[in-house]
Structures are given as structure tokens and as C-alpha cells.
Design an enzyme around this catalytic site. Structure first.
Site, PDB file in Angstrom:
ATOM      1  CD  GLU A  24       7.885  36.954   7.900  1.00 22.02           C
ATOM      2  OE1 GLU A  24       7.237  37.335   6.907  1.00 22.02           O
ATOM      3  OE2 GLU A  24       7.447  37.033   9.052  1.00 22.02           O
ATOM      4  CB  CYS A  25       7.156  35.169   1.197  1.00 18.23           C
ATOM      5  SG  CYS A  25       6.459  36.835   1.270  1.00 18.23           S
ATOM      6  N   GLY A  26       9.876  36.968   2.264  1.00 12.48           N
ATOM      7  CA  GLY A  26      10.858  37.953   1.838  1.00 12.48           C
ATOM      8  C   GLY A  26      10.311  39.358   1.745  1.00 12.48           C
ATOM      9  CG  ASN A  29       9.737  32.989  -1.198  1.00 15.15           C
ATOM     10  OD1 ASN A  29       8.703  32.626  -1.753  1.00 15.15           O
ATOM     11  ND2 ASN A  29      10.109  32.515  -0.014  1.00 15.15           N
TER      12      ASN A  29
END
EC number: 1.8.4.8
Length: 244
Positions: free
Chosen positions: A238-240, A132
């Protein structure tokens, strides 16, 4: 509160900044999504963008914002692993709404990444976080710097996951104002807006997907699953992009 004063929030100490943000969030909590967008366009710094994953319900925020600012840059982070249906959906919406689409991606191609690191998404939470960072966080940081972004519109909602349940309407991250106009919208309100405005949903919605990201870390929404469990094997939501 004037635009000039809001722009200078970043010059204040943390306590004063947080107090002002609390006041503004209270104000925004009493506004509709349309009013929040109008307020942000008028009061927040004018180098404004919105981000979009072009996911299942992404059309809603796109439609709300481009009605008021048709030429707003729309940032897409292309990992190289999106579903074919997502790429087709991006083309369709870009043509339909004449979007000012800005595509950013990693400086390392997906094939080169696999040659160098292997399939990072198969290497647990550390591998996913590294993936990510390379494919989403770094390209987004580059986009924000390249476009000198001061205000960022995003379509996060409280009901999407536990990690998003306490998000404010307005925050400041790394000096950038981040505004979430549909934060308090429910799934039903999203569906109603799509129907009332005759808007398109992602092609995979009818195939059982409630959330769509990369092909290798997205699952169909099965009975009993939370929406957040359809992403990253349930290890994280969350992907970041919206964590820091």
C-alpha cells in the site's frame, strides 16, 4: 435503509455504527458491481468522487461508474514520477470518456524534494513511507477536504494483495463513506469485462507489468512473483491512500 438514515451513521457510537455497516456489507455482498454502484449513488451522501491511479486495469471501474454518473469527479494523485505511458493513458481516457478529472499533487515539486531529502525511495521502508506521505497521502487528504467529499469510490480488489483480502465493500474513514464496487472481482473477471466492452488496458500491460505506480518503485511481473511484490521493492503493497 434511507439515505437520510445512512448519512447519520456518523452520529452513532462505534458499536451501533459497526452493526449497521455489517448489515450493509452483507447486503452489498449479494449485489453485482453495477448494483453496488447504483445503490451507493442513491443511498450514500451525494458529494461523491472516485479515485483512479490510471493503472493497468483502471478502465474497468471508470467505465462502470461513468455509465451511471458521467460527471463524477475523478481524483488523480500525480506524484510527478508516473511512467510517460501512464500520463499518455490519462490523457487518452480523459478525452475518450470526457472525464471530470481533478489532479492533485504535493506542494513540493519532485525536483525540490530530491534536493531537500534525496531519493527517499532508496532509503528503506521509512523513506518510502515518508515519500508516500508527501506525494500521495497529503495530496489526497487535501483533495478530500477541497472537494468536501462525503462518498469515495475506489477500485481495490481482494485478490490484489494480502493487505486487501479482508477489506469490506463499505467502510467509513474519517467521516467519509468508502465503497469498493469490484472488491470481489477476480483477474479473469476483469479481463472478461475489458474484452466484452472493448476497453483499453494500460500500455505497459503488454510489456509485462501487472501493476503500475511510480517509475522508481515499480517492477515488471516476473515468473513466481506475487503482484504485490512488483511494488515498493516488495517491502509493502500500500502507498498509504487506502491504509487509514
Amino acid at each position: 435503509m434511507s439515505k437520510f438514515y445512512i448519512e447519520n451513521i456518523n452520529l452513532l457510537n462505534s458499536e451501533k455504527k459497526n452493526n449497521i455497516l455489517s448489515e450493509l456489507n452483507l447486503l452489498l455482498s449479494n449485489y453485482s458491481a453495477e448494483e453496488r454502484i447504483s445503490w451507493a449513488l442513491s443511498h450514500l451522501p451525494h458529494t461523491q468522487i472516485m479515485s483512479s491511479s490510471f493503472g493497468i486495469q483502471s478502465t474497468v471501474l471508470l467505465h462502470l461508474i461513468i455509465k451511471k454518473k458521467p460527471d463524477i469527479p475523478v481524483i488523480l494523485i500525480d506524484t510527478g514520477y508516473l511512467f510517460p505511458e501512464t500520463y499518455n493513458f490519462i490523457d487518452f481516457l480523459t478525452n475518450k470518456f470526457h472525464l471530470n478529472l481533478k489532479v492533485f499533487r504535493s506542494t513540493i515539486s519532485s525536483a525540490w524534494q530530491e534536493a531537500r531529502y534525496g531519493k527517499l525511495w532508496e532509503k528503506g521502508i521509512e523513506g518510502i513511507d515518508f515519500y508516500n506521505n508527501i506525494n500521495k497521502v497529503q495530496p489526497m487528504n487535501f483533495a478530500l477536504n477541497e472537494l468536501s467529499v462525503q462518498t469515495w469510490f475506489a477500485g481495490l480488489r481482494h485478490d490484489q494483495s494480502k493487505s486487501r483480502n479482508l477489506l469490506p465493500y463499505l467502510s467509513i474513514k474519517k467521516g467519509i463513506f468508502k465503497i469498493l464496487p469490484i472488491l470481489d472481482w477476480s483477474k479473469d473477471k476483469i479481463k472478461d469485462y475489458l474484452k466484452e466492452n472493448n476497453l483499453d488496458t494500460h500500455p505497459l500491460y503488454n510489456d509485462g507489468y501487472s501493476s503500475v505506480g511510480d517509475t522508481h518503485t515499480t517492477k515488471k511481473h516476473m515468473p513466481g512473483m506475487l503482484e504485490e511484490e512488483t511494488r515498493f521493492f516488495g517491502l509493502k503493497r500500500e502507498c498509504g491512500l487506502h491504509e487509514n
